[in-house]
Design an enzyme around this catalytic site. Structure first.
Site, mmCIF file in Angstrom:
data_model
loop_
_atom_site.group_PDB
_atom_site.id
_atom_site.type_symbol
_atom_site.label_atom_id
_atom_site.label_comp_id
_atom_site.label_asym_id
_atom_site.label_seq_id
_atom_site.Cartn_x
_atom_site.Cartn_y
_atom_site.Cartn_z
ATOM 1 N N GLU A 130 0.825 -1.210 0.000
ATOM 2 C CA GLU A 130 0.000 0.000 0.000
ATOM 3 C C GLU A 130 0.859 1.260 0.000
ATOM 4 O OE1 GLU A 130 -2.902 0.172 3.112
ATOM 5 O OE2 GLU A 130 -3.833 1.985 2.281
ATOM 6 N N GLU B 3 -12.651 2.336 3.002
ATOM 7 C CA GLU B 3 -11.913 2.360 4.264
ATOM 8 C C GLU B 3 -12.253 3.656 4.990
ATOM 9 O OE1 GLU B 3 -7.532 0.896 5.389
ATOM 10 O OE2 GLU B 3 -7.544 2.673 4.145
HETATM 11 MN MN MN Z 1 -5.625 2.298 3.151
#
Ligand code: MN
Length: 289
Positions: free
Chosen positions: A146, A240
């Site tokens: 990420e 998220e």
């Molecule tokens: Mn994230």
């Protein structure tokens, strides 16, 4: 394409009861997939979680951020080995529950570094991820590294940098994982990084600039979704969001979640599911123009 939701929308506790609530709620909000935070992979009853996922027809992925004690970009071989052991356990748990992707800040610790990444530390990270990719490949799991902002990693902070890292790893199942919250801080815009990642993009987090309700901040989602449509991205797209109303103490402190942006996860989740699917429908129609 699977539309998913991070488990922290529903609970801060990821034992079996917490996961039951998160799985039921994710399905009720209309999502296809749940991303399970694996901060404590040993605390999960794998057979029960697998059965719950099957019962509710949900796909699953898992994510975590490494800590200073498990930082595979460390120059200390013992710390690197501890991180690799933890990630290896996560791969086994994920395989046992029938999950498909291990993502997040798994290439270094998720923390503010006070120095740049060292060449030796970067090499340790690349080599550890390469070894883990081999194990993941045997289990049919994809790995996404990420791209997070400068306050949460020093290894890479943009999509282009992440592509170089992924190319160094050189494994067919290791991909770039972009997150709109972090892109909004570091990238030139929300479109060109998606194109730059191209086929290397394997996972997406949809987060608003303050990590609350989609559409109530400054992220240019139109540009981002146009980028996804342009490159033909078809991997997971996962909402998220974090609020101090629902907290996992360790995670909320690492992410600096100091205030309440919502209290009703069910309303937030249903809104996000509709918002993401609406944007995807809009950009898909561009192909008819
Ligand atoms: Mn994230």
């Amino acid at each position: 394409m699977q539309i998913g939701c991070h488990g922290s929308v529903w609970t801060g506790t990821f034992d079996t009861d917490g996961l039951r609530l998160a799985i039921e709620s994710t399905r009720a909000a209309g999502f296809d997939l749940i991303e399970i935070p694996l901060m404590d992979p040993g605390g999960i009853d794998r057979a029960t979680v697998r059965a719950l996922l099957a019962e509710h027809g949900l796909a699953a992925t898992a994510s975590l951020g490494l800590s200073a004690r498990t930082d595979i970009s460390s120059e200390d071989p013992d710390v690197v080995a501890a991180g690799e052991r933890l990630l290896g356990t996560c791969l086994e748990v994920l395989a046992d529950i029938g999950g498909t992707h291990l993502v997040g800040v798994i290439h270094c610790a998720m923390q503010k570094y006070l120095t740049p990444a060292s060449p030796g530390g970067r090499r340790n990270s690349v080599e550890a991820i390469r070894r883990l990719a081999g194990r993941a490949s045997d289990l049919g799991i994809r790995i996404g590294v990420e791209v997070v902002n400068r306050y949460e990693s020093n290894l890479f902070n943009t999509g282009r940098q992440a592509v170089r890292y992924v190319e160094e790893v050189g494994a067919g199942n290791v991909f770039v994982h972009l997150d709109t919250y972090h892109m909004n801080i570091e990238e030139p815009d929300m479109y060109t990084p998606v194109l730059a990642a191209g086929d290397r993009l394997g996972y997406v987090h949809i987060g608003e600039s303050h990590r609350g309700y989609l559409g109530s901040g400054t992220v240019d989602f139109d540009a981002f979704f146009r980028g996804l449509a342009h490159t033909g991205y078809d991997g997971p797209v996962v909402f998220e969001s974090f609020s101090s109303a629902v907290v996992h103490p360790e995670l909320s402190q690492m992410l600096a979640i100091w205030r309440n942006l919502w209290t009703d996860g069910a309303d937030l989740g249903a809104h996000a599911n509709a918002y993401i699917r609406g944007r995807l429908r809009s950009v898909a129609s561009i192909g008819m123009h």
